[in-house]
Design a protein around this motif. Structure first.
Motif, PDB file in Angstrom:
ATOM      1  N   LEU A 165       0.780  -1.245   0.062  1.00 31.63           N
ATOM      2  CA  LEU A 165       0.026   0.189   0.061  1.00 31.63           C
ATOM      3  C   LEU A 165       0.911   1.286  -0.006  1.00 31.63           C
ATOM      4  O   LEU A 165       0.463   2.374  -0.747  1.00 31.63           O
ATOM      5  CB  LEU A 165      -0.945   0.050   1.289  1.00 31.63           C
ATOM      6  CG  LEU A 165      -2.337  -0.738   1.278  1.00 31.63           C
ATOM      7  CD1 LEU A 165      -2.989  -0.444   2.316  1.00 31.63           C
ATOM      8  CD2 LEU A 165      -2.951  -0.494  -0.022  1.00 31.63           C
ATOM      9  N   ARG A 177      -6.095  -1.646  -1.111  1.00 29.19           N
ATOM     10  CA  ARG A 177      -6.638  -0.824  -0.040  1.00 29.19           C
ATOM     11  C   ARG A 177      -8.188  -1.275   0.293  1.00 29.19           C
ATOM     12  O   ARG A 177      -8.552  -1.556   1.361  1.00 29.19           O
ATOM     13  CB  ARG A 177      -6.738   0.790  -0.274  1.00 29.19           C
ATOM     14  CG  ARG A 177      -7.333   1.589   0.696  1.00 29.19           C
ATOM     15  CD  ARG A 177      -6.425   2.373   1.548  1.00 29.19           C
ATOM     16  NE  ARG A 177      -7.233   3.104   2.798  1.00 29.19           N
ATOM     17  CZ  ARG A 177      -6.612   3.828   3.687  1.00 29.19           C
ATOM     18  NH1 ARG A 177      -5.423   3.693   3.629  1.00 29.19           N
ATOM     19  NH2 ARG A 177      -7.291   3.995   4.548  1.00 29.19           N
ATOM     20  N   ALA A 363       5.441  -0.837   8.156  1.00 31.30           N
ATOM     21  CA  ALA A 363       4.915   0.254   8.639  1.00 31.30           C
ATOM     22  C   ALA A 363       4.201   0.074  10.129  1.00 31.30           C
ATOM     23  O   ALA A 363       4.118   1.191  10.765  1.00 31.30           O
ATOM     24  CB  ALA A 363       3.400   0.513   7.743  1.00 31.30           C
ATOM     25  N   VAL A 371       6.789   5.433  19.123  1.00 32.45           N
ATOM     26  CA  VAL A 371       5.837   6.251  19.908  1.00 32.45           C
ATOM     27  C   VAL A 371       6.034   5.629  21.469  1.00 32.45           C
ATOM     28  O   VAL A 371       5.882   6.545  22.123  1.00 32.45           O
ATOM     29  CB  VAL A 371       4.558   6.183  19.578  1.00 32.45           C
ATOM     30  CG1 VAL A 371       3.831   4.706  19.678  1.00 32.45           C
ATOM     31  CG2 VAL A 371       3.695   7.161  20.196  1.00 32.45           C
ATOM     32  N   LEU A 430       5.531  13.631   5.573  1.00 34.31           N
ATOM     33  CA  LEU A 430       4.508  12.822   4.671  1.00 34.31           C
ATOM     34  C   LEU A 430       5.104  13.483   3.149  1.00 34.31           C
ATOM     35  O   LEU A 430       5.472  14.822   2.956  1.00 34.31           O
ATOM     36  CB  LEU A 430       3.368  13.131   4.729  1.00 34.31           C
ATOM     37  CG  LEU A 430       2.710  12.771   6.181  1.00 34.31           C
ATOM     38  CD1 LEU A 430       1.162  13.103   5.913  1.00 34.31           C
ATOM     39  CD2 LEU A 430       3.012  11.368   6.530  1.00 34.31           C
ATOM     40  N   ARG A 432       4.908  13.622  -1.003  1.00 31.23           N
ATOM     41  CA  ARG A 432       4.191  13.682  -2.063  1.00 31.23           C
ATOM     42  C   ARG A 432       4.724  14.165  -3.252  1.00 31.23           C
ATOM     43  O   ARG A 432       5.654  15.016  -3.123  1.00 31.23           O
ATOM     44  CB  ARG A 432       2.774  14.169  -1.838  1.00 31.23           C
ATOM     45  CG  ARG A 432       2.094  13.603  -0.910  1.00 31.23           C
ATOM     46  CD  ARG A 432       1.185  12.308  -1.172  1.00 31.23           C
ATOM     47  NE  ARG A 432       0.337  12.047  -0.326  1.00 31.23           N
ATOM     48  CZ  ARG A 432       0.593  11.318   0.926  1.00 31.23           C
ATOM     49  NH1 ARG A 432       1.776  10.991   1.173  1.00 31.23           N
ATOM     50  NH2 ARG A 432      -0.399  10.890   1.637  1.00 31.23           N
ATOM     51  N   CYS A 528      -3.200   6.317   7.456  1.00 29.24           N
ATOM     52  CA  CYS A 528      -2.833   4.709   7.776  1.00 29.24           C
ATOM     53  C   CYS A 528      -4.176   3.875   8.079  1.00 29.24           C
ATOM     54  O   CYS A 528      -5.055   4.405   8.816  1.00 29.24           O
ATOM     55  CB  CYS A 528      -2.184   4.951   9.325  1.00 29.24           C
ATOM     56  SG  CYS A 528      -1.656   3.664  10.171  1.00 29.24           S
TER      57      CYS A 528
END
Ligand code: HEM
Length: 599
Positions: A165, A177, A363, A371, A430, A432, A528
């Motif tokens: 993905l 997806r 991912a 985190v 991110l 793009r 996500c």
């Protein structure tokens, strides 16, 4: 296994040799890496109730006068080759040499403050646009999502994740997806609580055993490298939940685990290295790290191929809806792979399934480990927040493990996870690339007419800048999980403000609540798929740790150096001191304030 250290993770600072060879393509390459701000850019003070610590920075941004010949030549080249200005868009003409003296992330933040929410990075012959504004981020991620693809990121990840993905082209992405999202249905998520608890239990048992041993020699604490522990925990969880494979990495080592870490390490190396030398075919045989990478990939692929073959051999075809209604307490193999293989009407080939699994492995692993690491780091500097979380845990759970229902009540722990993702977003950028010409909104304080974007422009949405923006957050550098409880009126045209009421019952303050000022899991169609999963596993991991132990940092906060690849992590691990908590208070002794608030 001291994963971070063992893997010899690469550092945000870029290799000098590579730097001097090719600057132009380097920004593209490094774009995929998340550049990490270290301490305070531009003398900005970080405060967190204790200091927020980042990399030490040994140099300040260079003034125009101080720029070297290389700096000036690079900026000239940019303007010539990329058509100069992108309309009225401000240009950050940074000094190339800045990039090598300190992590680029610092510079991206400095330029955001200096040039505004949308600016062009004038390095090398290509145009890079850096976005630090929720209105513009919302446009790119949601309103015109299909006008963009993953650009540089896809180039780097494709050899590892194939058509999974994250790097997938739009056509493949749409099909996969649609197949994968239903796999994260509520019965699956609910059943995963047991997996999260069981895996966390292994970590807790391991730490308790070490502590008991230490106590028998008169010590009352142990020193633990928590980042490595979290990394193992997250790997075990993702293995069982996604493809029903128990890595058992909390308690053992295996060639597959080594290969997974080797591959993750290489993914990170590729995202931080200037020249994509691995695309040069002989590198496969000539460059030792590429030889190792391909060997690692083979070990993982063989393992995944076995699991896929096994799942196919035992296929029980069914409709997606029927599978979502299954009684998961009676299902033996609850994994996502099982769901994907059993689903009627979806017939992905083995290669596609392998790409999907590999993507989810990567991912879902380092992001979660990161985190948990930063949440622990921040908590260890804020004992009052630890206490508040422990009061909540005692009140909701006493000494038992959390259930699915309990997770809703563990609000403060969930907000700690969210606040840690705000300060340390994973990934911090991110990426793009525009597939066709577009017009970006000007954003806060930008050009009211917006900015024209030609086809093929690479864009970095700096989630780090967004999350620490002084225009959208009060005391942006401070660790305050409570901040998410309050609505914040918007003073910015085009931004709806922060309002928890907008998505009642949400497990975390999502992009709807924050109108794209908070993007811990991205936003829009490419958001996500594992957000709930990740939030739940992190909450359980943190809850169980705080339920059992008191946590302090081993050294000074400022000694913990940050580095980045696809995620922000530590250079030498997060060393903590763990002490056994005094036994949990009985129900009648619970914090009265907390009980009142809850009722
Ligand atoms: C704390 C943990 C996690 C964080 C912070 C996180 C963050 C993100 C972000 C920001 C994106 C969007 C990337 C973009 O727009 O370019 C993303 C995408 C994705 N994440 Fe996560 N993630 C986490 C855990 C997981 C887990 C546990 C899984 C799977 C089990 C997962 C699977 C994916 C996939 C497959 C995508 C690509 C979605 C698409 O393009 O359609 N993530 N993640």
């Amino acid at each position: 296994m001291a994963v971070a250290a063992a893997a010899g993770r690469c550092v945000g600072a870029l290799p000098q040799a590579a730097a001097s060879l090719s600057f132009s393509s380097s920004v593209a390459q490094t774009g995929a890496a998340a550049f990490v701000p270290s301490s305070s850019p531009s003398g900005r003070k970080h405060s967190s109730g204790g200091p927020i610590t980042c990399l030490r920075t040994d140099s300040e941004p260079k003034s125009v006068k101080e720029r070297s010949l290389l700096d000036n030549a690079s900026n000239l080249l940019t303007n010539l080759l990329s058509g100069g200005n992108l309309g009225s868009m401000p240009i950050a003409e940074g000094a190339v040499s800045d990039l090598f003296a300190r992590p680029l992330f610092f510079a991206l933040y400095d330029w955001f403050i200096q040039h505004g929410s949308v600016y062009k990075l004038a390095f090398g012959p290509k145009a890079f646009v850096v976005v630090s504004d929720p209105i513009v981020a919302r446009h790119i991620l949601r309103e015109n999502a299909f006008g963009y693809d993953k650009g540089v990121l896809a180039d780097i990840l494709e050899p590892i994740m194939g058509k999974g993905l994250i790097p997938a082209d739009l056509e493949t992405w749409k099909v996969r997806r649609r197949a994968i999202v239903p796999g994260f249905h509520s019965a699956y998520l609910e059943s995963m609580v047991e997996v999260f608890n069981d895996c966390t239990e292994r970590t807790i048992n391991k730490l308790e055993t070490r502590l008991h041993r230490a106590q028998s020699t008169g010590e009352d604490l142990i020193e633990v490298e928590m980042e490595a522990e979290y990394s193992n925990l997250a790997l075990d969880i993702i293995g069982i939940s996604v493809f029903n494979y128990d890595f058992g990495s909390v308690t053992s080592e295996s060639p597959v685990i080594q290969a997974v870490y080797g591959t993750l390490y290489e993914a990170e190396h590729r995202s931080t290295f200037y020249i994509p030398y691995w695309k040069f075919p002989p590198a496969r045989w000539l460059v030792p790290r590429q030889v190792k990478f391909n060997a690692d990939l083979k070990v993982i692929n063989d393992c995944l191929d076995d699991l896929i073959r096994n799942a196919r051999d035992t296929r029980q075809e069914d409709d997606a809806e029927a599978m979502q209604q299954r009684d998961y307490s009676k299902v033996n193999d609850k994994s996502l792979l099982r769901f994907l293989v059993d689903m009627r009407g979806e017939e992905p080939d083995d290669k596609q399934l392998r790409d999907d699994l590999m993507t989810m492995l990567i991912a879902g692993h380092e992001t979660t480990a990161a985190v948990l690491t930063w949440a622990t780091y921040m908590l260890a500097q804020n004992p009052d927040k630890i206490k508040k979380a422990q009061d909540e845990i005692d009140s909701v759970l006493g000494e038992r493990k959390p259930t699915y229902e309990d997770l809703k009540k563990l609000q403060y722990v969930r907000l700690i996870v969210a606040e840690s993702l705000r300060l340390y977003p994973q990934p911090p950028l991110l990426i793009r690339r525009s597939l066709k010409p577009d017009k970006l909104p000007g954003g806060h304080k930008g050009d009211v007419n917006g900015y024209a974007i030609p086809k093929g422009v690479d864009i970095f949405i700096s989630v780090y800048n967004l999350h620490r923006s002084p225009y959208f957050w009060d005391e942006p550098d401070k660790f305050m999980p409570e901040r998410f409880l309050k609505a914040k009126q918007s003073e910015v045209d085009g931004w709806a403000g922060f309002d928890p009421q907008r998505s009642q019952g949400a497990l975390y303050p999502n992009e709807t609540i924050a109108d794209f000022a908070f993007l811990p899991f991205g936003g829009g169609p490419r958001k996500c798929v594992g957000d709930q999963f990740a939030l739940m596993e992190s909450t359980i991991g943190l809850t169980r740790l705080l339920q059992k132990f008191d946590v302090q940092l081993k050294g000074k906060p400022e000694d913990v150096e940050l580095v980045t690849g696809a995620t922000i992590h530590t250079k030498a691990g997060l060393w903590c001191k763990l002490k056994k908590r005094q036994s949990v208070k009985s129900v009648s002794q619970r914090n009265p304030q907390l009980s009142t608030r809850r009722s």
